[in-house]
Scaffold this motif. Structure first.
Motif, PDB file in Angstrom:
ATOM      1  N   GLU A  24      15.340  24.274  12.757  1.00 50.80           N
ATOM      2  CA  GLU A  24      15.063  23.033  12.035  1.00 50.80           C
ATOM      3  C   GLU A  24      15.463  23.168  10.575  1.00 50.80           C
ATOM      4  O   GLU A  24      15.300  24.229   9.980  1.00 50.80           O
ATOM      5  CB  GLU A  24      13.561  22.713  12.058  1.00 50.80           C
ATOM      6  N   ASN A  26      14.450  21.129   7.169  1.00 52.14           N
ATOM      7  CA  ASN A  26      13.522  20.134   6.631  1.00 52.14           C
ATOM      8  C   ASN A  26      13.747  19.976   5.130  1.00 52.14           C
ATOM      9  O   ASN A  26      13.959  20.953   4.421  1.00 52.14           O
ATOM     10  CB  ASN A  26      12.068  20.546   6.858  1.00 52.14           C
ATOM     11  N   CYS A  27      13.705  18.729   4.668  1.00 51.72           N
ATOM     12  CA  CYS A  27      13.863  18.427   3.255  1.00 51.72           C
ATOM     13  C   CYS A  27      12.635  17.657   2.781  1.00 51.72           C
ATOM     14  O   CYS A  27      12.288  16.631   3.361  1.00 51.72           O
ATOM     15  CB  CYS A  27      15.125  17.584   3.043  1.00 51.72           C
ATOM     16  N   ARG A  28      11.965  18.171   1.747  1.00 51.04           N
ATOM     17  CA  ARG A  28      10.793  17.480   1.191  1.00 51.04           C
ATOM     18  C   ARG A  28      11.267  16.247   0.435  1.00 51.04           C
ATOM     19  O   ARG A  28      12.100  16.330  -0.453  1.00 51.04           O
ATOM     20  CB  ARG A  28      10.026  18.405   0.254  1.00 51.04           C
TER      21      ARG A  28
END
Length: 118
Positions: free
Chosen positions: A111, A113-115
């Protein structure tokens, strides 16, 4: 140094230069959680760590198809382990292994994921 202020990834230092009695403000952006600030001749030097290992986490999940919303006996139960690396706690790459208790199947997950906001 007179004042050190870090908010998010911005570091602001106010320092007094004794040789010319000037107060200077130094501002750095993209500063990670861990950093080393060193006084130099009439200047400051910053070294920062931006990549972090996320450690190993365990996980347990219940999954159901949103189109049918079956009762809880029809849920798929999964358990697994994850690890990964994070850039400035903004972008995280995670590798995980998961096992479905209902289907008796194993899965490998990757995965990114980008905040979006904090």
């Amino acid at each position: 140094m007179l004042k050190v202020d870090k908010a998010g990834d911005v570091l602001i230092i106010k320092a007094l230069n004794k040789s010319d009695s000037l107060i200077k403000e130094y501002v750095w952006s993209d500063v990670g959680r861990d950093f080393i600030l060193t006084s130099q001749n009439k200047n400051l030097s910053l070294k920062t760590q931006n990549l972090y290992w996320t450690g190993v986490t365990s996980r347990f999940a219940l999954r159901n198809d949103l189109r049918t919303l079956k009762d809880i006996t029809e849920y798929d139960y999964t358990a697994g382990l994850n690890t990964g690396i994070s850039y400035m706690d903004k972008l995280t790459l995670t590798l995980g292994a998961e096992y479905s208790l209902k289907n008796k199947s194993a899965y490998l997950n990757l995965e990114l994921n980008c905040r979006l906001f904090r």
